[in-house]
Design an enzyme around this catalytic site. Sequence first.
Site, short mmCIF file in Angstrom:
data_model
loop_
_atom_site.label_atom_id
_atom_site.label_comp_id
_atom_site.label_asym_id
_atom_site.label_seq_id
_atom_site.Cartn_x
_atom_site.Cartn_y
_atom_site.Cartn_z
N GLU A 1 2.11 -11.97 -14.45
CA GLU A 1 1.52 -10.62 -14.45
C GLU A 1 0.31 -10.55 -15.36
O GLU A 1 -0.69 -9.91 -15.03
CB GLU A 1 2.57 -9.57 -14.86
CG GLU A 1 3.63 -9.31 -13.82
CD GLU A 1 3.05 -8.81 -12.48
OE1 GLU A 1 1.96 -8.22 -12.47
OE2 GLU A 1 3.71 -9.02 -11.44
N CYS B 1 -0.76 -2.00 9.78
CA CYS B 1 0.08 -1.58 8.65
C CYS B 1 1.51 -1.26 9.10
O CYS B 1 1.71 -0.46 10.02
CB CYS B 1 -0.54 -0.37 7.98
SG CYS B 1 0.42 0.21 6.59
FE1 SF4 Z 1 -1.20 1.64 5.72
FE2 SF4 Z 1 -1.91 4.09 5.02
FE3 SF4 Z 1 -2.93 1.98 3.74
FE4 SF4 Z 1 -3.65 2.54 6.25
S1 SF4 Z 1 -4.03 3.78 4.47
S2 SF4 Z 1 -3.11 0.53 5.42
S3 SF4 Z 1 -1.74 3.28 7.09
S4 SF4 Z 1 -0.79 2.62 3.78
#
Ligand code: SF4
Length: 335
Positions: free
Chosen positions: A34, A189
């Site tokens: 870390e 994501c």
């Molecule tokens: Fe995922 Fe939201 Fe980040 Fe886009 S903004 S990568 S949807 S967490």
Amino acid sequence: MTPLAKKLVYWYRKNRISYPWRMTRDPYKIWLSEILLQQTRIPVVLKFYEKILNAFPDLISLSKAKDAEFLSLWSGLGYYRRAQSMLHCAREIVQNGAGVFPSDLHELLALPGIGKYTAGAIRNVCYEYLTPAIDGNIRRVLARLAMSHEKLESVFLEVGKGAESGDFFQSLMELGEQICLPNPRCVSCPVQNFCKSRKEHRELEFPVKKSKQKSEKFHWYLLLLERKGAHFYAQNSAREFLKHSWIFPDVLSQKNLSPSELCKNFAQSWGIKVRGLKELRTLSHAVTYRKIHAHVLAAESFHVNGVRGKWLKPEDLKNYPTSSITRKSLQVQDR
Ligand code: SF4
């Protein structure tokens, strides 16, 4: 476990990169990783993580290290105050504690060089106590998920409730490193359906960018003196940075100095008499928020008798803490 944490942890377990610090729950190794990760980029961390663990495999061995021994291993990483704090921390735990990192948050925070983020990382990964630990990457992820700039510690706790804290914490880090980048890859994501800012197409508005600290510009004159294949090195404890490093005698100035001003400065600050200064090269360098033009100088003649310092050959350098600028300056001379 919340559905968001469940998705995130599942994704993390399938996609994580197998860094060596992800294969352990040893607080000493997690602490080291870390601190290094706060310092520099992952490829550099990998190199130093291995090098430091080879020399000091555990807290006890680090607590017994001589300052110069550890600082020379640290050479090139910068932020030497962190290295000093690590030594103090290791010694304190070994001398006053049971020889292992405490799990209690307040006890961790009382140790030298351990702030909220590092304490949280140790508690999450090594002891499975869900604890807010928010660095730049995690701040970005949480702020976007919650579409908020505030109370991110509460968001961390709410989202992570009931999850295995080590994997939850590391999944946030991984998402910030791989997907939720400054320019986010939302289509890939795993938690896009939970992301409030994504739903509103406002992901780029979070988190608010802090106005950057204005960088100061300096001229840093480094005097490269050579005698029988060795160079003259000194430590400058009055300097705010690199005070524990062995580097060339130097002069730091906000304005460009003429050769005669430099001769005067080297005589006043170091007691070194030089004549016929010539600039070998200028290098750009950055130390914390300072932008530095490093001028590597050579002298036609010099007199250093009585000046505290050492004549070191390039092969001796490995035994002394030094800085990357020193190595760059030596390369200049080799051209
Ligand atoms: Fe995922 Fe939201 Fe980040 Fe886009 S903004 S990568 S949807 S967490």
